[in-house]
Design a protein around this motif. Structure first.
Motif, PDB file in Angstrom:
ATOM      1  N   HIS A 102      22.940  15.409  36.231  1.00  0.00           N
ATOM      2  CA  HIS A 102      24.136  16.142  36.662  1.00  0.00           C
ATOM      3  C   HIS A 102      25.329  15.217  36.914  1.00  0.00           C
ATOM      4  O   HIS A 102      26.392  15.684  37.334  1.00  0.00           O
ATOM      5  CB  HIS A 102      23.844  16.969  37.921  1.00  0.00           C
ATOM      6  N   GLY A 103      25.161  13.934  36.678  1.00  0.00           N
ATOM      7  CA  GLY A 103      26.268  12.994  36.816  1.00  0.00           C
ATOM      8  C   GLY A 103      26.751  12.883  38.248  1.00  0.00           C
ATOM      9  O   GLY A 103      25.950  12.702  39.172  1.00  0.00           O
ATOM     10  N   ASP A 123      19.650  18.237  47.894  1.00  0.00           N
ATOM     11  CA  ASP A 123      20.398  17.051  48.301  1.00  0.00           C
ATOM     12  C   ASP A 123      21.533  16.773  47.324  1.00  0.00           C
ATOM     13  O   ASP A 123      21.347  16.867  46.102  1.00  0.00           O
ATOM     14  CB  ASP A 123      19.482  15.820  48.331  1.00  0.00           C
ATOM     15  N   CYS A 124      22.682  16.431  47.848  1.00  0.00           N
ATOM     16  CA  CYS A 124      23.809  16.003  47.023  1.00  0.00           C
ATOM     17  C   CYS A 124      23.701  14.493  46.826  1.00  0.00           C
ATOM     18  O   CYS A 124      24.070  13.706  47.700  1.00  0.00           O
ATOM     19  CB  CYS A 124      25.137  16.372  47.685  1.00  0.00           C
ATOM     20  N   ILE A 158      24.396  21.616  39.864  1.00  0.00           N
ATOM     21  CA  ILE A 158      23.082  21.475  40.492  1.00  0.00           C
ATOM     22  C   ILE A 158      22.537  22.821  40.965  1.00  0.00           C
ATOM     23  O   ILE A 158      21.422  22.888  41.476  1.00  0.00           O
ATOM     24  CB  ILE A 158      23.113  20.474  41.668  1.00  0.00           C
ATOM     25  N   ASP A 159      23.320  23.881  40.790  1.00  0.00           N
ATOM     26  CA  ASP A 159      22.882  25.226  41.165  1.00  0.00           C
ATOM     27  C   ASP A 159      23.341  26.210  40.092  1.00  0.00           C
ATOM     28  O   ASP A 159      24.431  26.767  40.157  1.00  0.00           O
ATOM     29  CB  ASP A 159      23.461  25.623  42.529  1.00  0.00           C
ATOM     30  N   PRO A 160      22.508  26.439  39.076  1.00  0.00           N
ATOM     31  CA  PRO A 160      22.915  27.306  37.965  1.00  0.00           C
ATOM     32  C   PRO A 160      23.051  28.780  38.342  1.00  0.00           C
ATOM     33  O   PRO A 160      23.512  29.573  37.514  1.00  0.00           O
ATOM     34  CB  PRO A 160      21.809  27.098  36.930  1.00  0.00           C
ATOM     35  N   THR A 161      22.678  29.157  39.588  1.00  0.00           N
ATOM     36  CA  THR A 161      22.846  30.561  39.990  1.00  0.00           C
ATOM     37  C   THR A 161      24.310  30.926  40.207  1.00  0.00           C
ATOM     38  O   THR A 161      24.631  32.108  40.353  1.00  0.00           O
ATOM     39  CB  THR A 161      22.067  30.861  41.280  1.00  0.00           C
ATOM     40  N   LEU A 162      25.199  29.936  40.227  1.00  0.00           N
ATOM     41  CA  LEU A 162      26.594  30.184  40.604  1.00  0.00           C
ATOM     42  C   LEU A 162      27.457  30.707  39.456  1.00  0.00           C
ATOM     43  O   LEU A 162      28.515  31.280  39.706  1.00  0.00           O
ATOM     44  CB  LEU A 162      27.223  28.910  41.164  1.00  0.00           C
ATOM     45  N   ALA A 163      27.058  30.475  38.218  1.00  0.00           N
ATOM     46  CA  ALA A 163      27.924  30.820  37.091  1.00  0.00           C
ATOM     47  C   ALA A 163      27.077  31.239  35.895  1.00  0.00           C
ATOM     48  O   ALA A 163      25.908  30.843  35.784  1.00  0.00           O
ATOM     49  CB  ALA A 163      28.813  29.629  36.722  1.00  0.00           C
ATOM     50  N   PRO A 164      27.644  32.016  34.981  1.00  0.00           N
ATOM     51  CA  PRO A 164      26.916  32.381  33.764  1.00  0.00           C
ATOM     52  C   PRO A 164      26.602  31.134  32.929  1.00  0.00           C
ATOM     53  O   PRO A 164      27.238  30.092  33.092  1.00  0.00           O
ATOM     54  CB  PRO A 164      27.896  33.304  33.025  1.00  0.00           C
TER      55      PRO A 164
END
Length: 539
Positions: free
Chosen positions: A354-355, A85-86, A396-402
Motif C-alpha cells: 500500500h506504499g 495499524d497505519c 488499506i480498507d477496500p470497504t471505503l470505495a468501489p
C-alpha cells in the motif's frame, strides 16, 4: 410534571458522550444519549458522500484512543470494531535535494529513512528524541485519563527527572536541576524542541506539522509535548478503523444497545434545569427527561446556553463565556473520491504494497510554510499556500470505495472561520482548489484523478457538526486552556459549581480535542465512584 426517568442522561452523542454512556450502561445504569444530529458520532462518523464511497465527516486517523483503557474496558472488538495499524504512520515528501522521510512503526527503519534524507546526525538525534520523549509522552497520556489536578499532574510527571540532564552537582543539586530542566522542556515551544535536536528543516517541518494537528503553531509555549507524542507512534501507531472513523461510533452504539442504553437522535436538548433532587432536560420536541445525573458532552458554549435556558445565574454564565477562548477556526477539509491514489515523487522501493497510503501525508517541507499560513489566518486571510495532511486510507480498507476508486481525506490549516473582507460561500471553491493543488505539487497529476469533491469550510464544520467557530477542538488548545485551566478554571474538573450531579465531557474539557475518549472516560468514572443512580432501577 416529571418526564421519562433515567439514571443518567448524556447530552451529545459524539464519541466522548457515547463512551461515558457505555461505561454507565455497562455498570447497570439506565442511560439515554440525546444527540442533535440525525446520526450519532459527531466528528467521529462516516457517511456515503458519493455513490459507493464511505467518507469521514470529521476525524480519520485515531492516534490516541488506542493508548487508552477504553477499547479493552468496553470490549469494543466484540462489538465490531477492528483497527488496522497505519504503518508507515507518517511521511514527509521529497524536496529538490532530499528523498521523502518515511516514519515506520519500526524505529530502525525510520532512522534509516531519516539518515537517507537528512544524514546520520539527525538519524541519531531522532533515536535520542524517541528515547527521551517516550516516557514523557506516556506520562502526558496517563494524565489525559485522570481528572486534571495539581496533585495528579505532579504524580504523573514526578518520576521523569531522569529523562532530563543538568550540570549541577551534588545529590540535591542534580535532582533539582533535572526537575527544573524537565519542566522547562515540557513548557517549551515545539520549534525550540526541534531546533534542539535536529538540523534538517525537512525533518523539523514534518514533525512540526504533526504537532500542529492540535491547533496551535509550534512557536507557542507548551507545544513541545505535542511533538513528543510522535515518540509513542513507535509503540502503537495510529489506527484506521475498518469501515471508516465512524466504526468506533458504531461499536459504541452496539455496546450501548447490548447493555440496554438508548441513543436518541434528531431531538436536541434545549434546557437543563434543577427540579428538586434531580435534573430536568427539555428537548426541542417538547420531551422531558429527568435524571439524577446529567453529563454534558456537547460544546461548552452549548452547555452554557442550556443552563441559561434552565435558569442558572446569567451573570456567572456571561463571565465564563468571556474567559473561554474559542478562536477563529483552525482549518478546513476537502473530501475526495478519485480514480487513483496520489503518486508521490521519489518513494523508496522497500515499502509495503500500500506504499505510504496508510500514513499521515505531512505535506510540508519547511516551517516557513506553516508560519505564513498561520500568520494569514490570524488576520482573517486564506493561507498563501495551505498546509495539508493527506490521508488515503481506502488503500488499506477496500470497504471505503468501489473497485478501482479511492477516498482521499485532505485536512488543511490554517483557515479562519471569520474572513476579512470575504465570506466562505464566495471563496470555498478557490480554497478547496488550493488544498488539492498542494497534493498535486508532491504527486503530479493527482488533480486529474478527482471525480467527486465535498468541501467542509470552517463554517460548514460549525453548521454540520456543532463545532462553534469552526474550531475542531471546541476551545483553543493553548497552554492556558489545558489541564486544570480547561475550559476555564471554574469549569475544570468536569463539573459546574453549584450544580451537583451535572458533569462535563467532550473536547471543551480536559484533555481537549482529538479522538481520545478521555473526557467521557473521566466523567463516567466520576459518576461510578460516587455510586449515584438517580431514579431508574433495573427490574
Amino acid at each position: 410534571m416529571h418526564g421519562t426517568r433515567r439514571d443518567a442522561v448524556i447530552i451529545g452523542g459524539g464519541h466522548n458522550g457515547l463512551i461515558a454512556a457505555a461505561y454507565l450502561a455497562q455498570a447497570g445504569r439506565e442511560v439515554e444519549v440525546l444527540e442533535r444530529d440525525e446520526i450519532p458520532g459527531g466528528a467521529v462518523s462516516t457517511v456515503e458522500r458519493f455513490p459507493g464511497h464511505r467518507v469521514d465527516r470529521g476525524s480519520s486517523s485515531h492516534l490516541m484512543i488506542r493508548h487508552s483503557p477504553v477499547l479493552d474496558d468496553l470490549e469494543l472488538a466484540a462489538h465490531g470494531l477492528r483497527y488496522v495499524d497505519c504503518d508507515p504512520w507518517a511521511f514527509v515528501p521529497a524536496t529538490e535535494s532530499a528523498p521523502p522521510i518515511i516514519f515506520r512503526t519500526d524505529l530502525d527503519a525510520t532512522c534509516a529513512s531519516i539518515e537517507n534524507a537528512c544524514g546520520a546526525a539527525d538519524a541519531a538525534a531522532y533515536r535520542r528524541f524517541v528515547a527521551t520523549w517516550t516516557p514523557r509522552a506516556r506520562a502526558v497520556m496517563d494524565a489525559f485519563y485522570q481528572p486534571a489536578t495539581m496533585g495528579r499532574f505532579g504524580r504523573a510527571f514526578g518520576g521523569l527527572g531522569e529523562t532530563a540532564t543538568t550540570a549541577r552537582t551534588g545529590f540535591f543539586g542534580r535532582r533539582g536541576g533535572r526537575v527544573l530542566n524537565l519542566t522547562a522542556e515540557l513548557m517549551a515551544s515545539g520549534d525550540s524542541l526541534l531546533d534542539e535536536y535536529f538540523d534538517s528543516e525537512q525533518l523539523k517541518a514534518g514533525l512540526a506539522w504533526f504537532g500542529a494537528q492540535s491547533g496551535p503553531p509550534m512557536s507557542a509555549p507548551g507545544t513541545a509535548p505535542m511533538i513528543g507524542f510522535a515518540a509513542l507512534m513507535h509503540r502503537i501507531p495510529p489506527g484506521r478503523a475498518i469501515g471508516g472513523s465512524g466504526a468506533l461510533t458504531d461499536a459504541l452504539v452496539h455496546r450501548l444497545d447490548h447493555d440496554g442504553g438508548i441513543v436518541s437522535c434528531g431531538d436536541p436538548a434545549v434546557s437543563i434545569a434543577r427540579c428538586g433532587d434531580h435534573w430536568r432536560v427539555l428537548t426541542r420536541g417538547g420531551e422531558t427527561r429527568c435524571a439524577g445525573t446529567v453529563i454534558n458532552a456537547c460544546h461548552v458554549l452549548t452547555t452554557l446556553d442550556l443552563l441559561a435556558a434552565g435558569g442558572y445565574d446569567a451573570g456567572t454564565i456571561d463571565r465564563w463565556r468571556r474567559t473561554i477562548v474559542v478562536g477563529n477556526g483552525i482549518g478546513m477539509a476537502v473530501r475526495l473520491g478519485t480514480t487513483s491514489l496520489p503518486a508521490y515523487r521519489d518513494l523508496p522501493g522497500d515499502l509495503p504494497e500500500h506504499g505510504v497510503h496508510s500514513a499521515l501525508g505531512l505535506l510540508v517541507t519547511d516551517r516557513a510554510h506553516l508560519t505564513r499560513a498561520h500568520a494569514a489566518a490570524s488576520v482573517g486571510e486564506l493561507p498563501p499556500r495551505p498546509a495539508v495532511v493527506a490521508m488515503s486510507y481506502s488503500a488499506i480498507d477496500p470497504t471505503l470505495a468501489p473497485p478501482g476508486r479511492s477516498v482521499i481525506n485532505l485536512w488543511a490549516q490554517w483557515h479562519p472561520y471569520r474572513l476579512a473582507g470575504d465570506d466562505w460561500p464566495a471563496v470555498a471553491d478557490r480554497a478547496a482548489k488550493a488544498v488539492c493543488d498542494e497534493v498535486d505539487r508532491h504527486a503530479p497529476g493527482f488533480a486529474e484523478s478527482i471525480a467527486h469533491r465535498y468541501i467542509q469550510t470552517p463554517r460548514d464544520l460549525a453548521d454540520e457538526l456543532g463545532l462553534i467557530g469552526g474550531n475542531i477542538m471546541h476551545v483553543e488548545m493553548s497552554i492556558d486552556q489545558m489541564f486544570m485551566w480547561r475550559p476555564t478554571p471554574d469549569l475544570a474538573g468536569h463539573r459546574v459549581p453549584g450544580a451537583d450531579g451535572l458533569l462535563l465531557a467532550g473536547a471543551s474539557t480536559h484533555p481537549g480535542g482529538g479522538v481520545t475518549g478521555a473526557s467521557g472516560y473521566i466523567a463516567a468514572q466520576s459518576v461510578l465512584r460516587r455510586g449515584r443512580r438517580g431514579f431508574g432501577r433495573r427490574s
